[in-house]
Motif scaffolding. Structure first.
Motif, PDB file in Angstrom:
ATOM      1  N   PHE A  69       6.042  -3.005 -17.016  1.00 26.87           N
ATOM      2  CA  PHE A  69       6.883  -1.914 -16.513  1.00 26.87           C
ATOM      3  C   PHE A  69       8.150  -2.377 -15.799  1.00 26.87           C
ATOM      4  CE2 PHE A  69       2.525  -0.164 -16.601  1.00 26.87           C
ATOM      5  CZ  PHE A  69       2.733   0.907 -17.454  1.00 26.87           C
ATOM      6  N   SER A  70       8.268  -3.662 -15.469  1.00 24.03           N
ATOM      7  CA  SER A  70       9.416  -4.164 -14.693  1.00 24.03           C
ATOM      8  C   SER A  70       9.707  -3.252 -13.504  1.00 24.03           C
ATOM      9  CB  SER A  70      10.654  -4.282 -15.590  1.00 24.03           C
ATOM     10  OG  SER A  70      10.433  -5.170 -16.656  1.00 24.03           O
ATOM     11  N   PRO A  71       8.731  -3.049 -12.627  1.00 27.49           N
ATOM     12  CA  PRO A  71       8.878  -2.054 -11.562  1.00 27.49           C
ATOM     13  C   PRO A  71       9.787  -2.535 -10.436  1.00 27.49           C
ATOM     14  CG  PRO A  71       6.822  -3.225 -11.289  1.00 27.49           C
ATOM     15  CD  PRO A  71       7.420  -3.712 -12.582  1.00 27.49           C
ATOM     16  N   ALA A  72      10.295  -1.566  -9.687  1.00 28.97           N
ATOM     17  CA  ALA A  72      11.062  -1.891  -8.482  1.00 28.97           C
ATOM     18  C   ALA A  72      10.136  -2.349  -7.364  1.00 28.97           C
ATOM     19  CB  ALA A  72      11.861  -0.672  -8.031  1.00 28.97           C
ATOM     20  N   ALA A  73       8.892  -1.875  -7.383  1.00 29.49           N
ATOM     21  CA  ALA A  73       7.921  -2.239  -6.347  1.00 29.49           C
ATOM     22  C   ALA A  73       6.520  -2.072  -6.902  1.00 29.49           C
ATOM     23  CB  ALA A  73       8.107  -1.369  -5.105  1.00 29.49           C
ATOM     24  N   VAL A  74       5.593  -2.833  -6.331  1.00 30.41           N
ATOM     25  CA  VAL A  74       4.182  -2.729  -6.691  1.00 30.41           C
ATOM     26  C   VAL A  74       3.376  -2.586  -5.412  1.00 30.41           C
ATOM     27  CG1 VAL A  74       2.276  -3.720  -7.998  1.00 30.41           C
ATOM     28  CG2 VAL A  74       4.624  -4.304  -8.621  1.00 30.41           C
ATOM     29  N   LEU A  75       2.500  -1.591  -5.373  1.00 36.85           N
ATOM     30  CA  LEU A  75       1.646  -1.352  -4.210  1.00 36.85           C
ATOM     31  C   LEU A  75       0.184  -1.488  -4.614  1.00 36.85           C
ATOM     32  CD1 LEU A  75       3.302   1.920  -2.829  1.00 36.85           C
ATOM     33  CD2 LEU A  75       3.912  -0.446  -2.293  1.00 36.85           C
ATOM     34  N   ALA A 195       0.083 -12.913  -7.406  1.00 43.32           N
ATOM     35  CA  ALA A 195       0.758 -12.543  -8.654  1.00 43.32           C
ATOM     36  C   ALA A 195       2.153 -12.002  -8.378  1.00 43.32           C
ATOM     37  CB  ALA A 195      -0.069 -11.504  -9.407  1.00 43.32           C
ATOM     38  N   GLY A 196       2.294 -11.205  -7.338  1.00 43.32           N
ATOM     39  CA  GLY A 196       3.609 -10.690  -6.976  1.00 43.32           C
ATOM     40  C   GLY A 196       4.562 -11.789  -6.576  1.00 43.32           C
ATOM     41  N   HIS A 197       4.045 -12.757  -5.840  1.00 40.23           N
ATOM     42  CA  HIS A 197       4.864 -13.894  -5.430  1.00 40.23           C
ATOM     43  C   HIS A 197       5.355 -14.688  -6.639  1.00 40.23           C
ATOM     44  CE1 HIS A 197       6.132 -17.508  -3.295  1.00 40.23           C
ATOM     45  NE2 HIS A 197       5.316 -18.216  -4.061  1.00 40.23           N
ATOM     46  N   LEU A 198       4.472 -14.937  -7.583  1.00 39.80           N
ATOM     47  CA  LEU A 198       4.846 -15.720  -8.769  1.00 39.80           C
ATOM     48  C   LEU A 198       5.792 -14.950  -9.685  1.00 39.80           C
ATOM     49  CD1 LEU A 198       1.386 -17.327  -9.617  1.00 39.80           C
ATOM     50  CD2 LEU A 198       3.367 -18.447  -8.576  1.00 39.80           C
ATOM     51  N   ALA A 199       5.747 -13.623  -9.611  1.00 42.31           N
ATOM     52  CA  ALA A 199       6.621 -12.817 -10.465  1.00 42.31           C
ATOM     53  C   ALA A 199       8.072 -12.855 -10.018  1.00 42.31           C
ATOM     54  CB  ALA A 199       6.124 -11.376 -10.506  1.00 42.31           C
ATOM     55  N   GLY A 200       8.319 -13.265  -8.787  1.00 50.08           N
ATOM     56  CA  GLY A 200       9.699 -13.369  -8.328  1.00 50.08           C
ATOM     57  C   GLY A 200      10.181 -12.144  -7.598  1.00 50.08           C
ATOM     58  N   GLN A 201      11.294 -11.581  -8.028  1.00 50.41           N
ATOM     59  CA  GLN A 201      11.979 -10.533  -7.288  1.00 50.41           C
ATOM     60  C   GLN A 201      11.324  -9.158  -7.465  1.00 50.41           C
ATOM     61  OE1 GLN A 201      14.546 -11.399  -5.216  1.00 50.41           O
ATOM     62  NE2 GLN A 201      14.000 -13.469  -5.843  1.00 50.41           N
ATOM     63  N   VAL A 202      10.075  -9.051  -7.061  1.00 55.62           N
ATOM     64  CA  VAL A 202       9.365  -7.775  -7.098  1.00 55.62           C
ATOM     65  C   VAL A 202       8.815  -7.492  -5.705  1.00 55.62           C
ATOM     66  CG1 VAL A 202       7.488  -6.445  -8.142  1.00 55.62           C
ATOM     67  CG2 VAL A 202       8.705  -8.148  -9.505  1.00 55.62           C
ATOM     68  N   ALA A 203       9.169  -6.350  -5.143  1.00 51.35           N
ATOM     69  CA  ALA A 203       8.678  -5.983  -3.812  1.00 51.35           C
ATOM     70  C   ALA A 203       7.215  -5.588  -3.898  1.00 51.35           C
ATOM     71  CB  ALA A 203       9.508  -4.823  -3.264  1.00 51.35           C
ATOM     72  N   THR A 204       6.389  -6.126  -2.994  1.00 53.54           N
ATOM     73  CA  THR A 204       4.953  -5.839  -2.999  1.00 53.54           C
ATOM     74  C   THR A 204       4.474  -5.479  -1.601  1.00 53.54           C
ATOM     75  OG1 THR A 204       4.373  -8.168  -2.635  1.00 53.54           O
ATOM     76  CG2 THR A 204       4.504  -7.408  -4.925  1.00 53.54           C
ATOM     77  N   ALA A 205       3.433  -4.650  -1.552  1.00 49.19           N
ATOM     78  CA  ALA A 205       2.819  -4.287  -0.272  1.00 49.19           C
ATOM     79  C   ALA A 205       1.397  -3.823  -0.518  1.00 49.19           C
ATOM     80  CB  ALA A 205       3.617  -3.191   0.432  1.00 49.19           C
ATOM     81  N   THR A 206       0.532  -4.091   0.452  1.00 49.89           N
ATOM     82  CA  THR A 206      -0.843  -3.609   0.442  1.00 49.89           C
ATOM     83  C   THR A 206      -0.999  -2.553   1.526  1.00 49.89           C
ATOM     84  OG1 THR A 206      -1.851  -5.645  -0.412  1.00 49.89           O
ATOM     85  CG2 THR A 206      -3.235  -4.234   0.931  1.00 49.89           C
ATOM     86  N   VAL A 207      -1.582  -1.408   1.162  1.00 45.16           N
ATOM     87  CA  VAL A 207      -1.827  -0.321   2.113  1.00 45.16           C
ATOM     88  C   VAL A 207      -3.287   0.083   1.985  1.00 45.16           C
ATOM     89  CG1 VAL A 207      -1.158   1.986   2.876  1.00 45.16           C
ATOM     90  CG2 VAL A 207       0.548   0.476   1.828  1.00 45.16           C
ATOM     91  N   ARG A 208      -4.021   0.008   3.088  1.00 45.25           N
ATOM     92  CA  ARG A 208      -5.465   0.247   3.039  1.00 45.25           C
ATOM     93  C   ARG A 208      -5.907   1.242   4.111  1.00 45.25           C
ATOM     94  NH1 ARG A 208      -8.621  -2.257  -1.147  1.00 45.25           N
ATOM     95  NH2 ARG A 208      -7.336  -3.926  -1.984  1.00 45.25           N
ATOM     96  N   GLY A 209      -6.784   2.155   3.694  1.00 43.68           N
ATOM     97  CA  GLY A 209      -7.422   3.047   4.649  1.00 43.68           C
ATOM     98  C   GLY A 209      -8.755   2.458   5.073  1.00 43.68           C
ATOM     99  N   ILE A 210      -9.087   2.561   6.333  1.00 40.32           N
ATOM    100  CA  ILE A 210     -10.347   2.006   6.845  1.00 40.32           C
ATOM    101  C   ILE A 210     -11.493   2.953   6.495  1.00 40.32           C
ATOM    102  CG2 ILE A 210     -11.608   1.272   8.899  1.00 40.32           C
ATOM    103  CD1 ILE A 210      -9.273  -0.555   8.056  1.00 40.32           C
ATOM    104  N   SER A 211     -12.418   2.450   5.677  1.00 38.57           N
ATOM    105  CA  SER A 211     -13.552   3.276   5.238  1.00 38.57           C
ATOM    106  C   SER A 211     -14.863   2.881   5.914  1.00 38.57           C
ATOM    107  CB  SER A 211     -13.719   3.176   3.722  1.00 38.57           C
ATOM    108  OG  SER A 211     -14.024   1.844   3.348  1.00 38.57           O
ATOM    109  N   ASP A 212     -14.919   1.717   6.513  1.00 35.24           N
ATOM    110  CA  ASP A 212     -16.117   1.269   7.216  1.00 35.24           C
ATOM    111  C   ASP A 212     -15.713   0.184   8.194  1.00 35.24           C
ATOM    112  OD1 ASP A 212     -16.894  -1.606   6.044  1.00 35.24           O
ATOM    113  OD2 ASP A 212     -16.151  -0.380   4.396  1.00 35.24           O
ATOM    114  N   ARG A 213     -16.671  -0.277   9.011  1.00 37.31           N
ATOM    115  CA  ARG A 213     -16.353  -1.260  10.052  1.00 37.31           C
ATOM    116  C   ARG A 213     -16.899  -2.654   9.752  1.00 37.31           C
ATOM    117  NH1 ARG A 213     -16.831   3.548  13.204  1.00 37.31           N
ATOM    118  NH2 ARG A 213     -14.885   3.931  14.348  1.00 37.31           N
ATOM    119  N   ALA A 214     -17.323  -2.886   8.512  1.00 35.03           N
ATOM    120  CA  ALA A 214     -17.813  -4.206   8.115  1.00 35.03           C
ATOM    121  C   ALA A 214     -18.828  -4.749   9.116  1.00 35.03           C
ATOM    122  CB  ALA A 214     -16.634  -5.194   7.971  1.00 35.03           C
ATOM    123  N   ASP A 215     -19.747  -3.884   9.555  1.00 36.23           N
ATOM    124  CA  ASP A 215     -20.667  -4.269  10.629  1.00 36.23           C
ATOM    125  C   ASP A 215     -22.123  -3.967  10.316  1.00 36.23           C
ATOM    126  OD1 ASP A 215     -20.652  -1.524  10.682  1.00 36.23           O
ATOM    127  OD2 ASP A 215     -20.100  -1.334  12.806  1.00 36.23           O
TER     128      ASP A 215
END
Length: 223
Positions: A69-75, A195-215
């Motif tokens: 897709f040659s995207p402007a950003a990947v999330l 993968a985003g880093h190796l792709a070069g000029q592609v903006a990347t971000a991770t967004v996560r909702g907290i679903s549990d406390r890993a406890d």
């Protein structure tokens, strides 16, 4: 074009609920994407894919989506386990950096961590902070006047190929001692970020909702 990736079908369905005019797009290697427009921003085209769990699958399909897709950003969006008591279920963590926490050297006396980390794209971080500051991003989550107001945190996230559901396990101990600034843990973003880093000029971000406390309570709170 913006690419959004998820690991789980339930996460994929949550994103699809905000898209209109959705059409199927099939990659030549068999991967399916849903392509549509954002309901509230009909001029913004989105390609949505689901990777399944794990860093390797996330890396492979991130690379495939960028090439297709040659995207402007990947999330990468979805849920994560919280590593801090102050995180509430439903709070959102924007990953200012992502740790791959499995790297290291095993000796007779100890396991010596050798971290890899990738930062969020600067432009996407700036956009996310402005969106958060406007305090309107959560309005579609509930009927008018009843919108939930989850808190948003800009913090580090740890990612590895283990489902963490304990505060006492060796993995939990290693995260506490070697990746102490990570406030959430999940299974895909290290592969995605690499993968985003190796792709070069592609903006990347991770967004996560907290679903549990890993406890140890994951089976209850995840629901």
């Amino acid at each position: 074009m913006i690419v959004i990736l998820t690991a789980l079908a339930v996460e994929q369905e949550a994103v699809l609920a905000h898209l209109v005019d959705v059409r199927e797009h099939r990659h030549t290697k068999g991967t399916f994407f849903d392509v549509g427009a954002l309901t509230r921003h009909p001029g913004r085209e989105i390609a949505l894919g689901v990777t399944g769990q794990g860093t390797l699958a996330a890396a492979t399909l991130t690379e495939r989506a960028i090439a297709e897709f040659s995207p402007a950003a990947v999330l990468f969006v979805g849920v994560a386990g919280g590593l801090r008591e102050w995180l509430e279920i439903g709070d959102v963590v924007v990953g200012t950096k992502v740790y791959a926490y499995h790297g290291g050297k095993s000796t007779d006396s100890a396991f010596l961590a050798r971290p890899q980390a990738w930062p969020i794209s600067h432009e996407l971080e700036q956009v996310a902070r402005r969106v958060h500051r406007a305090r309107r991003w959560h309005e579609p989550l509930a009927p008018p006047g009843e919108a939930l107001a989850p808190e948003v945190y800009f913090e580090a996230i740890a990612a590895g190929d283990v489902v963490l559901d304990s505060k006492l396990s060796p993995v939990a101990d290693a995260l506490h001692h070697n990746y102490n600034d990570a406030v959430a843990v999940e299974m895909e973003s290290a592969g995605f970020a690499a993968a985003g880093h190796l792709a070069g000029q592609v903006a990347t971000a991770t967004v996560r909702g907290i679903s549990d406390r890993a406890d140890g309570s994951k089976s209850v709170t995840d629901g």
